[in-house]
Design a protein around this motif. Structure first.
Motif, mmCIF file in Angstrom:
data_model
loop_
_atom_site.group_PDB
_atom_site.id
_atom_site.type_symbol
_atom_site.label_atom_id
_atom_site.label_comp_id
_atom_site.label_asym_id
_atom_site.label_seq_id
_atom_site.Cartn_x
_atom_site.Cartn_y
_atom_site.Cartn_z
ATOM 1 N N LEU A 59 5.208 -3.182 14.263
ATOM 2 C CA LEU A 59 4.724 -3.781 13.020
ATOM 3 C C LEU A 59 5.603 -3.370 11.863
ATOM 4 C CD1 LEU A 59 2.035 -3.023 14.856
ATOM 5 C CD2 LEU A 59 0.834 -3.765 12.813
ATOM 6 N N ASP A 60 5.621 -4.207 10.834
ATOM 7 C CA ASP A 60 6.222 -3.873 9.549
ATOM 8 C C ASP A 60 5.095 -3.459 8.608
ATOM 9 O OD1 ASP A 60 7.435 -3.670 7.124
ATOM 10 O OD2 ASP A 60 8.320 -5.674 7.118
ATOM 11 N N PRO A 61 4.922 -2.160 8.329
ATOM 12 C CA PRO A 61 3.772 -1.716 7.522
ATOM 13 C C PRO A 61 3.804 -2.179 6.074
ATOM 14 C CG PRO A 61 4.765 0.122 8.754
ATOM 15 C CD PRO A 61 5.716 -1.025 8.814
ATOM 16 N N PRO A 69 -5.249 -3.798 2.405
ATOM 17 C CA PRO A 69 -4.162 -2.943 2.884
ATOM 18 C C PRO A 69 -4.559 -1.479 2.977
ATOM 19 C CG PRO A 69 -3.311 -4.584 1.383
ATOM 20 C CD PRO A 69 -4.804 -4.753 1.402
ATOM 21 N N ALA A 70 -4.098 -0.844 4.039
ATOM 22 C CA ALA A 70 -4.600 0.461 4.446
ATOM 23 C C ALA A 70 -4.181 1.580 3.506
ATOM 24 C CB ALA A 70 -4.116 0.767 5.860
ATOM 25 N N SER A 71 -5.048 2.585 3.374
ATOM 26 C CA SER A 71 -4.744 3.765 2.566
ATOM 27 C C SER A 71 -4.267 4.934 3.421
ATOM 28 C CB SER A 71 -5.993 4.197 1.781
ATOM 29 O OG SER A 71 -7.008 4.633 2.678
ATOM 30 N N ASP A 72 -4.340 4.808 4.741
ATOM 31 C CA ASP A 72 -3.937 5.901 5.620
ATOM 32 C C ASP A 72 -3.495 5.324 6.954
ATOM 33 O OD1 ASP A 72 -6.311 6.197 7.722
ATOM 34 O OD2 ASP A 72 -7.196 5.784 5.770
ATOM 35 N N GLY A 73 -2.903 6.173 7.795
ATOM 36 C CA GLY A 73 -2.353 5.707 9.052
ATOM 37 C C GLY A 73 -3.385 5.180 10.022
ATOM 38 N N ALA A 74 -4.547 5.831 10.122
ATOM 39 C CA ALA A 74 -5.570 5.390 11.068
ATOM 40 C C ALA A 74 -6.078 3.999 10.716
ATOM 41 C CB ALA A 74 -6.725 6.387 11.098
ATOM 42 N N SER A 176 5.231 -2.706 -4.099
ATOM 43 C CA SER A 176 4.033 -3.521 -4.264
ATOM 44 C C SER A 176 3.087 -2.858 -5.242
ATOM 45 C CB SER A 176 3.326 -3.734 -2.924
ATOM 46 O OG SER A 176 2.830 -2.500 -2.428
ATOM 47 N N VAL A 177 2.217 -3.679 -5.810
ATOM 48 C CA VAL A 177 1.086 -3.195 -6.609
ATOM 49 C C VAL A 177 -0.150 -3.926 -6.110
ATOM 50 C CG1 VAL A 177 2.414 -2.550 -8.641
ATOM 51 C CG2 VAL A 177 1.597 -4.896 -8.408
ATOM 52 N N LEU A 178 -1.262 -3.225 -6.093
ATOM 53 C CA LEU A 178 -2.502 -3.791 -5.575
ATOM 54 C C LEU A 178 -3.651 -3.405 -6.478
ATOM 55 C CD1 LEU A 178 -3.828 -3.969 -1.984
ATOM 56 C CD2 LEU A 178 -5.148 -2.669 -3.626
ATOM 57 N N ALA A 685 -12.922 -7.671 -2.914
ATOM 58 C CA ALA A 685 -11.790 -8.552 -3.204
ATOM 59 C C ALA A 685 -10.569 -7.711 -3.548
ATOM 60 C CB ALA A 685 -12.130 -9.490 -4.360
ATOM 61 N N TRP A 686 -9.405 -8.244 -3.253
ATOM 62 C CA TRP A 686 -8.154 -7.555 -3.577
ATOM 63 C C TRP A 686 -7.052 -8.562 -3.833
ATOM 64 C CZ3 TRP A 686 -4.220 -8.625 -0.124
ATOM 65 C CH2 TRP A 686 -4.607 -9.100 1.140
ATOM 66 N N VAL A 687 -6.082 -8.163 -4.629
ATOM 67 C CA VAL A 687 -4.902 -8.974 -4.886
ATOM 68 C C VAL A 687 -3.693 -8.046 -4.875
ATOM 69 C CG1 VAL A 687 -5.150 -8.751 -7.392
ATOM 70 C CG2 VAL A 687 -3.837 -10.658 -6.430
#
Length: 693
Positions: A59-61, A69-74, A176-178, A685-687
């Protein structure tokens, strides 16, 4: 320190005296490159992935994904079929692969080992990972490689940063910014500058969120704040040659609805040195070596992010400070001749654990450190690829490890360990592993593979030192828990024709000496927080599999589905605990011009095969769980070649649900004494804006 230097010296000597190491064989590298090309050009938000080779996922993280989008590896690993996570709040869940947990999954970051320090794995290694600061995530399921350490019976996970070669002076940057619900806001920057002779690279991130609300509107303690920064300087005297020095640091805080304490500090400090020379030509094709040092400093307390519970087991302010220093190295070489490829080398690791604790706010800072455990491993390995024909291939590997553990202080649970007869003792084990696999035309229209693998695993820190008791008749877990030995058959099929791509993988294994935790009272959280636990060995059978299909009925439209199932049972007829339920993901994506849209339906079945009161160091089965279905939407738009705007709504219908793998809410936050699972976020929701330069 002398022993550590010996390990590093051995690894680097192997790099200089023996020709040393490439990270993977050519067929794997080609598969990785193909996967990266595919994902880099795909503008759709990632909702699931398929294997690129036998039991291998890449995968391309940095790509946007759903859920948020994930905050940690798990959290990021859950994108891959077969992965789940043991949940305790908003972040830092513990990864589970095919129902297997802990050191059965090998984790490497830039080919260096990383370990947490908390006796109940509050700071498991994945909690120190910021996925978007890496270029590639590679997962090999099952004992089907020996290149990256021993004992990885469930699989191997590698977060990697690529070398930023420059053919002319220049600067590259991406990030990126989220922004999202519950005050979620993330920023990521990855920038490098260089010439054909060298480069400098900076990768950093910051992530923050408040407590979330579940589908019923109830607030769940789950806030976090994280940051990481890593720098690297490399010398590239020739094409495909690099000598790189890297350093990194980071810190975090996290609230846990499922624990009696929160994480007040997650300090990480890393150093690394690596050398690679690829495509040499002739029989010797590539050499590589690396050395690393990763140190973590973790503080758990009940007063920084919550108020002490006067009616609970910890009514007064208290804190526990733990740390781990892992250092080691690896050296290997790849040779090619006619239809043969061989990668062989040596690796070693030493880790040392320390702890201190005290009552009162900040009082732990004045307490002396106690070194309570030390682990050492030295291994040799060889893995080959025999191209019988262009379509028929045989892969095989073998490794032998010499492992040692020293008990420097009592291996008991709790804030104040008590003396123990085995303190000062040590144990040594010689462990072996290997595999053999046949593959047929995995890059063609229809292909398949079948492989047999074996992995022997020494009990890790959490299995030797966290339990209150060992097996019947043993003084404690350190003295009585035996190594775990897994023999597993893996097989799979794949099909590509026209608008359809399909794949399936199955496995069946026998585990001799599976390390099981029995919970015998105390709070519902991990062993180190006060529950009375016993670690012992049982023999068990495991089996399961994953399957997926992609169908493109119209130009720009893709319909996908994936299913995963894991099953385990001990010889006494009881289900193995902490097994995730049957899960399916159905998705639809549509692209037109710069626009893309997607929908994801995640369905988890009820889990009734449980062993209440049994589990692992983090948690135990809480009883049967209900099934659920969650629907989410996403969209993305490419703004030229350098900008991509994406967004989504997770749990669109605001469903109230909880995962089967769950610590259960802690009474300090008002959860009942009887176990109640921690609910997942409601509608969110997220952008996100990704950019490249």
């Amino acid at each position: 320190m002398a022993a550590t230097n010996n390990i590093l010296a051995a690894a680097l000597a192997g790099a200089l005296c023996l020709p040393s190491a490439l990270a993977a064989q050519d067929h794997a590298a080609l598969a990785h490159d193909a996967a990266l090309r595919a994902t880099t050009l795909d503008g759709v938000v990632v909702m699931g992935v398929a294997p690129v080779a036998a039991n291998t996922f890449v995968l391309d993280p940095k790509l946007p994904r759903q859920p948020a989008p994930a905050s940690d590896g798990a959290d990021y690993l859950k994108t891959i079929p077969g992965f789940s996570a043991l949940r305790s709040g908003g972040t830092n869940g513990d990864p589970v692969l095919r129902g297997m947990f802990g050191s059965r999954i090998a984790l490497l970051t830039n080919d260096g080992a990383l370990s947490g320090a908390c006796p109940s794995r509050m700071d498991n290694a994945m909690s120190y990972i910021a996925p978007e600061t890496y270029d590639r995530l590679t997962v090999v399921k099952g004992p089907q490689t020996v290149l990256w350490g021993g004992g990885a019976s469930a699989g191997t996970v590698r977060f990697e940063r690529e070398i930023p070669y420059f053919d002319r002076p220049g600067v590259r940057a991406q990030g990126s910014v989220l922004a999202g619900s519950h005050e979620r806001n993330d920023q990521v920057l990855d920038a490098s500058a260089g010439t054909p002779r060298g480069y400098a690279r900076l990768a950093g991130n910051r992530s923050e969120a408040d407590d979330y609300a579940d589908g019923g509107g109830r607030e769940v303690p789950s806030a976090w704040r994280k940051w990481n920064a890593d720098v690297a300087v490399g010398w590239t005297p020739a094409a495909d040659t690099v000598l790189e020095l890297s350093a990194g640091t980071g810190d975090a805080q996290a609230r846990y609805a499922g624990r009696g304490m929160d994480g007040a500090r997650f300090r990480r400090d890393s150093l690394g040195l690596r050398f690679e020379k690829k495509r040499i030509g002739g029989v010797l094709d590539a050499v590589a070596a690396n050395a690393y040092r990763n140190e973590v400093d973790h503080v758990m307390d009940n007063y920084s992010l919550r108020d002490p519970d006067p009616s609970g087991g910890m009514p007064m302010p208290m804190a526990s400070n733990v740390g781990d220093t892992s250092q080691g190295g690896r050296a290997a070489a790849t040779w090619q001749r006619d239809r043969w490829e061989l990668t062989a080398g040596i690796d070693g690791r030493q880790s040392e654990h320390r702890r201190r604790s005290a009552m009162g706010r900040g009082a732990y800072r004045d307490a002396p450190w106690t070194k309570d455990a030390r682990f050492r491993t030295l291994g040799v390995f060889a893995e080959s690829h025999w191209h019988l024909t262009d379509a028929h291939h045989v892969m095989s590997g073998l490794r032998v490890d010499r492992a040692r553990a020293d008990a420097r202080r009592a291996p008991t649970a709790g804030m104040m360990p008590m003396p123990n007869p085995t303190a000062g003792q040590r144990r040594r084990d010689t462990l072996s592993g290997g595999f053999a696999r046949y593959e047929y035309d995995m890059s063609g229209r229809a292909g398949g593979y079948v492989g047999i693998g074996r992995a022997e695993r020494m009990p890790d820190y959490w299995e030797l030192f966290s339990p209150s008791r060992g097996p019947d008749g043993a003084a404690n877990a350190f003295a009585g828990v035996r190594p775990e030995r897994t023999t597993q058959l893996d097989a799979g099929l794949q099909y590509r024709a026209g608008a359809v791509e399909a794949w399936a993988s199955v496995y069946a294994g026998r585990i001799d000496g599976y390390i099981l935790f029995d919970y015998m009272g105390g709070p519902m959280s991990g062993a180190a927080m006060g529950a009375t636990t016993r670690a012992r060995n049982v023999d068990a059978d495991i089996r399961g599999g994953e399957a997926g299909v992609d169908w493109r009925p119209l130009h720009g439209l893709k319909l996908s589905g994936v299913v995963a199932y894991a099953w385990g049972e001990s010889d006494d007829g009881r289900a193995l605990p902490q097994m995730p339920p049957l899960e399916a993901r159905l998705s639809a994506g549509w692209e037109r011009g710069g626009w893309s849209w997607g929908a994801l339906l995640r369905v988890a079945d009820a889990q009734r095969r449980v062993s209440t009161g049994q589990g692992n160091v983090v948690g135990r089965d809480l009883g049967p769980s209900a099934g659920f279905a969650v629907f989410s939407l996403n969209g993305a738009y490419r703004i030229g070649d350098r900008l991509r705007l994406s967004g989504g709504i997770d749990n669109l219908f605001d469903r109230a649900y909880s995962e089967h793998l769950n610590l259960g809410g802690n009474s300090a936050f008002g959860y009942p004494a009887m176990p109640e699972r921690i609910a997942e976020p409601g509608r969110s929701a997220w952008v996100k804006l990704n950019f490249e330069y």
